[in-house]
Scaffold this motif. Structure first.
Motif, PDB file in Angstrom:
ATOM      1  N   THR A 110     -17.233   6.060 -21.532  1.00  0.00           N
ATOM      2  CA  THR A 110     -18.755   6.141 -21.723  1.00  0.00           C
ATOM      3  C   THR A 110     -19.178   5.547 -20.370  1.00  0.00           C
ATOM      4  OG1 THR A 110     -18.572   5.832 -24.196  1.00  0.00           O
ATOM      5  CG2 THR A 110     -20.624   5.069 -23.032  1.00  0.00           C
ATOM      6  N   ALA A 111     -18.507   4.836 -19.719  1.00  0.00           N
ATOM      7  CA  ALA A 111     -19.121   3.994 -18.419  1.00  0.00           C
ATOM      8  C   ALA A 111     -19.057   5.011 -17.196  1.00  0.00           C
ATOM      9  CB  ALA A 111     -18.468   2.727 -18.280  1.00  0.00           C
ATOM     10  N   SER A 112     -18.250   6.112 -17.260  1.00  0.00           N
ATOM     11  CA  SER A 112     -18.037   7.000 -16.202  1.00  0.00           C
ATOM     12  C   SER A 112     -19.330   7.841 -15.877  1.00  0.00           C
ATOM     13  CB  SER A 112     -16.838   7.923 -16.189  1.00  0.00           C
ATOM     14  OG  SER A 112     -17.203   8.902 -17.485  1.00  0.00           O
ATOM     15  N   LYS A 113     -19.535   8.071 -14.636  1.00  0.00           N
ATOM     16  CA  LYS A 113     -20.571   8.700 -14.150  1.00  0.00           C
ATOM     17  C   LYS A 113     -20.887  10.196 -14.945  1.00  0.00           C
ATOM     18  CE  LYS A 113     -22.855  10.833 -10.030  1.00  0.00           C
ATOM     19  NZ  LYS A 113     -22.506  10.954  -8.467  1.00  0.00           N
ATOM     20  N   PRO A 114     -19.689  10.903 -15.099  1.00  0.00           N
ATOM     21  CA  PRO A 114     -19.931  12.153 -15.420  1.00  0.00           C
ATOM     22  C   PRO A 114     -20.268  12.074 -17.113  1.00  0.00           C
ATOM     23  CG  PRO A 114     -17.909  12.306 -14.314  1.00  0.00           C
ATOM     24  CD  PRO A 114     -18.434  10.909 -14.501  1.00  0.00           C
ATOM     25  N   LEU A 130     -11.168  16.706   5.732  1.00  0.00           N
ATOM     26  CA  LEU A 130     -12.291  16.162   5.220  1.00  0.00           C
ATOM     27  C   LEU A 130     -12.589  16.394   3.698  1.00  0.00           C
ATOM     28  CD1 LEU A 130     -14.769  16.894   8.087  1.00  0.00           C
ATOM     29  CD2 LEU A 130     -14.009  14.590   7.493  1.00  0.00           C
ATOM     30  N   ILE A 131     -12.231  17.705   3.406  1.00  0.00           N
ATOM     31  CA  ILE A 131     -12.318  18.050   1.865  1.00  0.00           C
ATOM     32  C   ILE A 131     -11.453  17.219   1.047  1.00  0.00           C
ATOM     33  CG2 ILE A 131     -12.073  20.000   0.301  1.00  0.00           C
ATOM     34  CD1 ILE A 131     -13.129  21.935   2.387  1.00  0.00           C
ATOM     35  N   LEU A 132     -10.153  17.254   1.464  1.00  0.00           N
ATOM     36  CA  LEU A 132      -9.289  16.181   0.648  1.00  0.00           C
ATOM     37  C   LEU A 132      -9.764  14.713   0.313  1.00  0.00           C
ATOM     38  CD1 LEU A 132      -6.407  15.649  -0.747  1.00  0.00           C
ATOM     39  CD2 LEU A 132      -5.568  15.560   1.726  1.00  0.00           C
ATOM     40  N   ARG A 133     -10.038  14.331   1.559  1.00  0.00           N
ATOM     41  CA  ARG A 133     -10.677  13.008   1.452  1.00  0.00           C
ATOM     42  C   ARG A 133     -12.142  12.880   0.639  1.00  0.00           C
ATOM     43  NH1 ARG A 133      -9.703   7.959   3.906  1.00  0.00           N
ATOM     44  NH2 ARG A 133     -11.002   6.285   2.835  1.00  0.00           N
ATOM     45  N   GLY A 134     -12.850  13.800   0.847  1.00  0.00           N
ATOM     46  CA  GLY A 134     -13.967  13.710   0.144  1.00  0.00           C
ATOM     47  C   GLY A 134     -13.698  13.972  -1.655  1.00  0.00           C
ATOM     48  N   MET A 135     -12.716  14.785  -1.884  1.00  0.00           N
ATOM     49  CA  MET A 135     -12.283  15.054  -3.221  1.00  0.00           C
ATOM     50  C   MET A 135     -11.956  13.551  -4.122  1.00  0.00           C
ATOM     51  SD  MET A 135     -10.406  18.757  -3.756  1.00  0.00           S
ATOM     52  CE  MET A 135     -10.013  18.551  -5.256  1.00  0.00           C
ATOM     53  N   LEU A 136     -11.170  13.008  -3.125  1.00  0.00           N
ATOM     54  CA  LEU A 136     -10.488  11.788  -3.520  1.00  0.00           C
ATOM     55  C   LEU A 136     -11.715  10.678  -3.475  1.00  0.00           C
ATOM     56  CD1 LEU A 136      -7.224  11.407  -1.872  1.00  0.00           C
ATOM     57  CD2 LEU A 136      -7.472  12.294  -4.320  1.00  0.00           C
ATOM     58  N   ASP A 137     -12.602  10.638  -2.771  1.00  0.00           N
ATOM     59  CA  ASP A 137     -13.755   9.901  -2.872  1.00  0.00           C
ATOM     60  C   ASP A 137     -14.614   9.983  -4.033  1.00  0.00           C
ATOM     61  OD1 ASP A 137     -12.917   8.476  -0.742  1.00  0.00           O
ATOM     62  OD2 ASP A 137     -14.125   9.200   0.901  1.00  0.00           O
ATOM     63  N   GLN A 138     -14.881  11.464  -4.442  1.00  0.00           N
ATOM     64  CA  GLN A 138     -15.699  11.904  -5.493  1.00  0.00           C
ATOM     65  C   GLN A 138     -14.964  11.245  -6.678  1.00  0.00           C
ATOM     66  OE1 GLN A 138     -18.880  13.429  -5.524  1.00  0.00           O
ATOM     67  NE2 GLN A 138     -18.574  12.580  -7.490  1.00  0.00           N
ATOM     68  N   PHE A 139     -13.788  11.538  -6.997  1.00  0.00           N
ATOM     69  CA  PHE A 139     -13.108  11.059  -8.282  1.00  0.00           C
ATOM     70  C   PHE A 139     -13.200   9.498  -8.341  1.00  0.00           C
ATOM     71  CE2 PHE A 139      -9.670  14.435  -7.183  1.00  0.00           C
ATOM     72  CZ  PHE A 139     -10.466  15.363  -7.391  1.00  0.00           C
ATOM     73  N   ILE A 140     -13.331   8.908  -7.292  1.00  0.00           N
ATOM     74  CA  ILE A 140     -13.724   7.356  -7.540  1.00  0.00           C
ATOM     75  C   ILE A 140     -14.934   6.916  -7.708  1.00  0.00           C
ATOM     76  CG2 ILE A 140     -13.701   5.179  -5.935  1.00  0.00           C
ATOM     77  CD1 ILE A 140     -11.262   6.088  -4.322  1.00  0.00           C
ATOM     78  N   ALA A 141     -15.950   7.786  -7.323  1.00  0.00           N
ATOM     79  CA  ALA A 141     -17.235   7.638  -7.344  1.00  0.00           C
ATOM     80  C   ALA A 141     -17.666   8.150  -8.802  1.00  0.00           C
ATOM     81  CB  ALA A 141     -18.200   8.647  -6.626  1.00  0.00           C
ATOM     82  N   ASP A 142     -17.014   9.029  -9.538  1.00  0.00           N
ATOM     83  CA  ASP A 142     -16.999   9.168 -11.011  1.00  0.00           C
ATOM     84  C   ASP A 142     -16.276   8.096 -11.946  1.00  0.00           C
ATOM     85  OD1 ASP A 142     -18.614  11.677 -10.207  1.00  0.00           O
ATOM     86  OD2 ASP A 142     -16.601  12.815 -10.775  1.00  0.00           O
ATOM     87  N   GLY A 143     -15.611   7.282 -11.195  1.00  0.00           N
ATOM     88  CA  GLY A 143     -15.061   6.155 -12.233  1.00  0.00           C
ATOM     89  C   GLY A 143     -13.923   6.413 -12.859  1.00  0.00           C
ATOM     90  N   TRP A 144     -13.022   7.424 -12.590  1.00  0.00           N
ATOM     91  CA  TRP A 144     -11.861   7.461 -13.226  1.00  0.00           C
ATOM     92  C   TRP A 144     -10.780   7.500 -12.508  1.00  0.00           C
ATOM     93  CZ3 TRP A 144      -9.024  11.676 -11.495  1.00  0.00           C
ATOM     94  CH2 TRP A 144      -9.781  13.075 -10.844  1.00  0.00           C
TER      95      TRP A 144
END
Length: 272
Positions: free
Chosen positions: A63-67, A224-238
């Motif tokens: 419930t607390a995750s961004k998505p 850049l894409i690889l690092r960006g994907m991982l950063d996005q997962f962190i931002a999404d909270g999981w």
């Protein structure tokens, strides 16, 4: 290849991204070891066994995750119903309104699109809402689905729909038709890092990507894409990362469901 461009460790993994002719998952994974500073085991989602998390803790984390928060906002925007176009998506005039409601920024191209089908960020949420039973479509309208109420109020009975929704969204990150993604290498490597994040041998945080040197633009973009994907997962909270990438226990069922559904983990030789 000069280490100053991406850092000495990440530079060693860049040759991986030049293997455009290879289609085998483990061809990509074999080269990850120097970058993640730990031995690479060919991790299959089917080999990972999870201890069932506490249901209340799992629901609270999801419930607390961004998505999931974005999907609740989508249901708020939907209200009792919204008109849809012939292909089952909101009419063009509603796209910017929905994007604002769920917190998806539209670039210039997306803001001028003639259909929400051309806006991946919104389509991922829309499709996840359908998959989880949060919305249903008639020939002319979208209405709340059978799980909308329990999802919107984070009721214990809504745990399965929360898990399904997040799993669907995670899967989309690894199974994209984005024409700007030059090869499947990024998906495979990111997936291996995520899978390892649910084992006893998680991967060390990748170093930051530095400026591109002349002649390596392709490899630089992949990094850049690889690092960006991982950063996005962190931002999404999981996904979290202090020193190593870890999927917190409450998220693991949803994440593992997503990884098991990927085509290259559904065949015996892990070929894409």
């Amino acid at each position: 290849m000069t280490p100053h461009r991406t850092g000495s460790d990440l530079a060693k993994v860049i040759p991986l991204f030049g293997r455009r002719g290879s289609r085998n998952t483990w061809d990509f994974a074999d080269v990850v070891e120097p970058a993640v500073q730990s031995p690479v085991v060919q991790v299959s989602p089917h080999a990972i066994e999870l201890a069932p998390p506490d249901a209340e803790e799992e629901l609270s984390a999801l419930t607390a995750s961004k998505p999931i928060a974005q999907l609740r906002s989508l249901l708020g925007w939907l209200d009792r119903s919204r008109p849809i176009a012939g292909r089952g998506v909101p009419r063009p005039g509603s796209v910017s309104e929905l994007a604002k409601a769920v917190g998806v920024e539209l670039d210039m191209r997306a803001s001028r699109s003639r259909s929400m089908l051309e806006v991946p960020g919104l389509m991922t949420l829309w499709d996840a809402a359908k998959a989880a039973g949060l919305i249903e479509l008639t020939s002319t309208t979208a209405v709340p689905g059978p799980h909308a109420h329990e999802f919107a109020h984070a009721l214990p009975s809504g745990l399965a729909s929360h898990r399904t929704a997040l799993s669907h969204i995670i899967r989309r990150h690894f199974f994209t038709e984005d024409p700007l993604r030059p090869s499947p290498a990024v998906d495979v490597v990111a997936g291996q890092i995520v899978l390892a994040a649910m084992t006893d041998t998680p991967r060390t945080r990748l170093p930051a990507v530095g400026p591109a040197a002349a002649g390596d633009l392709y490899e630089h973009i992949e990094a850049l894409i690889l690092r960006g994907m991982l950063d996005q997962f962190i931002a999404d909270g999981w996904l979290v990362c202090d020193d190593k990438y870890i999927v917190p226990q409450p998220f693991r069922p949803a994440v593992l469901d997503a990884m098991k559904s990927l085509p290259y983990y559904q065949t015996g030789d892990a070929n894409r």
